[in-house]
Design a protein around this motif. Structure first.
Motif, mmCIF file in Angstrom:
data_model
loop_
_atom_site.group_PDB
_atom_site.id
_atom_site.type_symbol
_atom_site.label_atom_id
_atom_site.label_comp_id
_atom_site.label_asym_id
_atom_site.label_seq_id
_atom_site.Cartn_x
_atom_site.Cartn_y
_atom_site.Cartn_z
ATOM 1 N N ASN A 203 0.824 -1.202 0.000
ATOM 2 C CA ASN A 203 0.000 0.000 0.000
ATOM 3 C C ASN A 203 0.865 1.261 0.000
ATOM 4 O O ASN A 203 0.555 2.241 -0.698
ATOM 5 N N GLN A 204 1.940 1.229 0.795
ATOM 6 C CA GLN A 204 2.836 2.372 0.851
ATOM 7 C C GLN A 204 3.530 2.597 -0.485
ATOM 8 O O GLN A 204 3.660 3.740 -0.955
ATOM 9 N N ASP A 205 3.954 1.498 -1.116
ATOM 10 C CA ASP A 205 4.594 1.605 -2.431
ATOM 11 C C ASP A 205 3.624 2.175 -3.459
ATOM 12 O O ASP A 205 4.010 3.020 -4.288
ATOM 13 N N ASN A 206 2.388 1.706 -3.413
ATOM 14 C CA ASN A 206 1.381 2.215 -4.348
ATOM 15 C C ASN A 206 1.121 3.702 -4.112
ATOM 16 O O ASN A 206 0.975 4.476 -5.068
ATOM 17 N N GLN A 207 1.065 4.086 -2.837
ATOM 18 C CA GLN A 207 0.840 5.491 -2.508
ATOM 19 C C GLN A 207 1.997 6.363 -2.994
ATOM 20 O O GLN A 207 1.783 7.438 -3.580
ATOM 21 N N ASN A 208 3.232 5.877 -2.772
ATOM 22 C CA ASN A 208 4.404 6.624 -3.234
ATOM 23 C C ASN A 208 4.417 6.729 -4.758
ATOM 24 O O ASN A 208 4.767 7.773 -5.320
ATOM 25 N N GLN A 209 4.042 5.647 -5.407
ATOM 26 C CA GLN A 209 4.010 5.648 -6.866
ATOM 27 C C GLN A 209 2.974 6.644 -7.393
ATOM 28 O O GLN A 209 3.225 7.377 -8.351
ATOM 29 N N ASN A 210 1.802 6.656 -6.744
ATOM 30 C CA ASN A 210 0.762 7.605 -7.160
ATOM 31 C C ASN A 210 1.203 9.049 -6.945
ATOM 32 O O ASN A 210 0.955 9.917 -7.786
ATOM 33 N N GLN A 211 1.859 9.295 -5.795
ATOM 34 C CA GLN A 211 2.354 10.645 -5.531
ATOM 35 C C GLN A 211 3.391 11.062 -6.566
ATOM 36 O O GLN A 211 3.398 12.204 -7.037
ATOM 37 N N GLN A 212 4.284 10.145 -6.923
ATOM 38 C CA GLN A 212 5.301 10.444 -7.915
ATOM 39 C C GLN A 212 4.680 10.717 -9.277
ATOM 40 O O GLN A 212 5.071 11.645 -9.991
ATOM 41 N N GLN A 213 3.674 9.910 -9.633
ATOM 42 C CA GLN A 213 2.985 10.113 -10.898
ATOM 43 C C GLN A 213 2.269 11.463 -10.915
ATOM 44 O O GLN A 213 2.303 12.182 -11.921
ATOM 45 N N ASN A 214 1.616 11.807 -9.798
ATOM 46 C CA ASN A 214 0.929 13.095 -9.713
ATOM 47 C C ASN A 214 1.924 14.252 -9.810
ATOM 48 O O ASN A 214 1.654 15.275 -10.451
ATOM 49 N N GLN A 215 3.076 14.092 -9.149
ATOM 50 C CA GLN A 215 4.100 15.130 -9.197
ATOM 51 C C GLN A 215 4.639 15.293 -10.611
ATOM 52 O O GLN A 215 4.822 16.422 -11.092
ATOM 53 N N ASN A 216 4.902 14.180 -11.283
ATOM 54 C CA ASN A 216 5.389 14.235 -12.660
ATOM 55 C C ASN A 216 4.360 14.889 -13.571
ATOM 56 O O ASN A 216 4.709 15.687 -14.458
ATOM 57 N N GLN A 217 3.095 14.543 -13.360
ATOM 58 C CA GLN A 217 2.039 15.115 -14.182
ATOM 59 C C GLN A 217 1.924 16.621 -13.955
ATOM 60 O O GLN A 217 1.728 17.400 -14.899
#
Length: 244
Positions: A169-183
């Motif tokens: 769950n933490q990895d998924n959350q970090n991945q989503n945050q990174q994707q949002n930041q990149n976007q």
């Protein structure tokens, strides 16, 4: 533990061939020839099916060969053929020994308990009962330990599964945050580029405005040309007047 199977060797009140078969069966049993004894006891039973002692002896022969299930059935049948509680207690004792050999401690305890009910002075039955009781307690403790170990292992497995799930769950959350930041960064760069393009792009005019400007330029050009011709004509006239 004492597992001596009791054997009644007396075959009184038998006659003819059944008496001989019973005696030969007892002799074979005493010599350790249990399979031969089994067949001779069965032959004697065919000649005298109401003789309970033959069933008891047959049960012993079967038990001595390790034919436990069949021996149990024969001993239970023997118990129904006699009304003497002490004789029934002998069968219960042998049944307890069979359950002991197969490590069915609870059934062995119950059988020895039934035997002691009518044979309280039977030291072998007392000894076997106490030892079966100890084995039963050890078996229960072992099973409890196994259950505790299984529960503990299951708890550990559940904790590991939960930790893995939390990490996922933490990895998924970090991945989503990174994707949002990149976007967001991409969107910001896109806005900047669009602003730069708008700033660099010259002012655009409509076609009508362009035509008006063109007409004004043409008119201006005509006026300038007319003015130029007028000045040229005046200059030419002035020169002609001076010559005269």
């Amino acid at each position: 533990m004492k597992n001596t199977l009791l054997l009644i060797v007396s075959v009184l009140f038998l006659a003819g061939a059944s008496l001989n078969d019973a005696r030969e069966a007892n002799e074979a049993y005493n010599n350790g020839n249990y399979a031969e004894a089994e067949q001779l006891y069965k032959k004697a039973i065919e000649a005298d099916p109401e003789n309970a002692k033959l069933y008891f002896n047959l049960g012993n022969a079967l038990a001595s060969q390790g034919k436990h299930e069949e021996a149990l059935r024969v001993f239970e049948q023997y118990k129904t053929m006699t009304d003497d509680p002490r004789q029934q207690a002998l069968a219960d004792y042998n049944i307890g020994n069979i359950y002991t050999e197969t490590q069915q401690w609870e059934k062995a305890l119950n059988s020895f308990k039934d035997a002691l009910r009518y044979r309280e002075a039977d030291d072998d039955a007392k000894h076997n009962f106490e030892l079966a009781k100890l084995k039963k307690e050890q078996q229960d403790q072992q099973q409890q330990n196994q259950q505790n170990n299984q529960d503990q292992n299951q708890d550990q497995q559940d904790q590991q599964d939960q930790q893995q799930q939390n990490q996922q769950n933490q990895d998924n959350q970090n991945q989503n945050q990174q994707q949002n930041q990149n976007q967001s960064q991409q969107d910001s760069r896109g806005d900047q580029q669009q602003n730069q393009q708008q700033q660099q792009r010259p002012n655009q005019i409509s076609q009508g405005q362009a035509e008006k400007i063109l007409q004004a330029l043409e008119q201006k050009e005509k006026e300038l040309l007319k003015e130029f011709k007028k000045k040229k004509t005046e200059s030419s006239n002035s020169e002609n007047e001076k010559d005269w």
